[in-house]
Design a protein around this motif. Structure first.
Motif, mmCIF file in Angstrom:
data_model
loop_
_atom_site.group_PDB
_atom_site.id
_atom_site.type_symbol
_atom_site.label_atom_id
_atom_site.label_comp_id
_atom_site.label_asym_id
_atom_site.label_seq_id
_atom_site.Cartn_x
_atom_site.Cartn_y
_atom_site.Cartn_z
ATOM 1 N N ILE A 141 0.753 -1.200 0.020
ATOM 2 C CA ILE A 141 -0.108 -0.003 -0.026
ATOM 3 C C ILE A 141 0.793 1.199 -0.029
ATOM 4 N N LYS A 142 1.652 1.225 0.935
ATOM 5 C CA LYS A 142 2.655 2.438 0.941
ATOM 6 C C LYS A 142 3.415 2.530 -0.677
ATOM 7 N N GLY A 143 3.779 1.388 -1.147
ATOM 8 C CA GLY A 143 4.574 1.542 -2.293
ATOM 9 C C GLY A 143 3.650 2.191 -3.326
ATOM 10 N N GLN A 144 2.304 1.842 -3.233
ATOM 11 C CA GLN A 144 1.539 2.426 -4.268
ATOM 12 C C GLN A 144 1.206 3.756 -4.169
ATOM 13 N N GLU A 145 1.325 4.232 -2.717
ATOM 14 C CA GLU A 145 1.249 5.828 -2.658
ATOM 15 C C GLU A 145 2.564 6.300 -3.247
ATOM 16 N N ASP A 146 3.733 5.813 -3.008
ATOM 17 C CA ASP A 146 4.884 6.519 -3.437
ATOM 18 C C ASP A 146 5.281 6.262 -4.693
ATOM 19 N N GLY A 147 4.356 5.352 -5.601
ATOM 20 C CA GLY A 147 4.780 5.026 -6.757
ATOM 21 C C GLY A 147 5.904 4.165 -7.075
ATOM 22 N N SER A 148 6.282 3.187 -5.996
ATOM 23 C CA SER A 148 7.649 2.416 -6.165
ATOM 24 C C SER A 148 6.913 0.971 -6.460
ATOM 25 N N ILE A 149 5.718 0.728 -6.288
ATOM 26 C CA ILE A 149 4.946 -0.535 -6.670
ATOM 27 C C ILE A 149 3.677 -0.447 -7.342
#
Lengths: 197, 197
Positions: A141-149
């Motif tokens: 979820i965090k990665g989707q927010e910051d674009g890394s995932i």
DNA sequence: TTTCCGACTGAGTGCTCAGTCGGTTTTTTT
DNA sequence: AAAAAAACCGACTGAGCACTCAGTCGGAAA
């Protein structure tokens, strides 16, 4: 952890190793007695029966896993969700190595048979899996927010990653092959699996 | 398969289900007798001891897996390695569903304990895993030749994919969650993991 | 018709095991 | 120091276990 008699602690420790390596049914009280130096009567003084020893081990394991994961992850900040994911994977492998016997028990059939009929067992198992999968999920979820995932279903992908990592631990513990040798491959795979396209 | 007495076949079938769901030590000959309708003496007429029943099951399982995978894969041609990989994954999940009890046994601790000391068990297990991993590996190698799969270590990546798929089967069989619900996610993950970048 | 054999039977056997019990020792409390 | 509580002991028990064995049965070969 409240203080505990030496014998009781020794019984728990020995039982953890024996249940993990020999299985529950194939571990006998006589063995537990001879290994720990505690008389059989002493074992039944501390635990009302054999199953209760296993439940205590499982419950302690749950506490360790939940506490240590929370402590480890609270300790650090991550730039990106992908970094967090890598840390969760790495810590999982590290931790499973440190708690080899406990993870062997978690990978054993007897614990799931008990979980089917006994809520005390089921609840502990569910708490363990929920805690673990949630960490993987939070990283996604965090990665989707910051674009890394990339754009994947967080819960489902967390389960897949968990399956991979836990499967590797299982293979290692069952002596099928060495998980350590696949560590870099695993991290790479996870990264490729989750990165935005 | 050479022809076999009705009773012997019934014993093998019942033992497979019981060993898978209750474990080896917790399955008693008396149970096997009452479930199959065969007298206890009959069981020992056909198998020299309890362990020999398990070995027969494992050996039959090995034959089924090796034969059915070979037959299934020989049957079809694939445009690309990636397509072949998808087919291997799909067939693995299908097959594991059809042979649920056998896979439960393959995921049980007792079989690995026996494999440590008894070559007859170890050899069958090794043959099973080697056959399976090799199929994943062949798909990767083919995919690298035709460009549908990126530059990864074939054997290691095959192990990782196998870990994922087999882990999912295990979770399903242990009633942790439904592998079917994650099928699409799994295929997507494998594709992202292996595609050239 | 007799002999033989593979499949099958189930009561019996000896042993192993989880759990008990009556008691002693050690530790804590008063 | 006495009393109370907690920890510990190990011989014992009885239920349940894997495995045995003497014998039955039906059908095929001689």
């Amino acid at each position: 952890m409240t203080k505990m008699s030496k014998k009781k602690a020794a019984i728990l420790q020995a039982a953890t190793a024996l249940f993990a390596t020999k299985g529950f049914a194939d571990t006998h009280m006589s063995e537990l007695s001879s290994v720990t130096g505690a008389a059989e009567g002493t074992i039944f003084y501390h635990f009302k029966n054999k199953e209760h020893i296993l439940l205590t081990i499982l419950s302690d394991t749950k506490v360790s896993i939940v506490d240590e994961f929370n402590a480890h992850m609270d300790d650090r900040e991550f730039e990106t969700g992908m970094e967090m994911m890598e840390e969760v994977v790495a810590f999982y492998l590290l931790f499973a190595g440190r708690m080899e016997y406990q993870f062997l028990i978690l990978h054993s059939l007897f614990i799931y048979r008990l979980a089917e009929s006994r809520a005390e067992f089921r609840d502990n198992l569910e708490a363990i899996y929920d805690c673990l999968v949630t960490f993987f999920e939070q990283a996604i979820i965090k990665g989707q927010e910051d674009g890394s995932i990339g754009d994947v279903n967080p819960r489902k992908s967390a389960l897949i990653v968990f399956t991979m990592v836990d499967g590797l631990v299982r293979f290692k513990n069952f002596n099928l092959y060495d998980a350590g040798a696949l560590f870099n491959e695993l991290i790479d795979s996870v990264r490729r699996m989750l990165k935005p396209n």
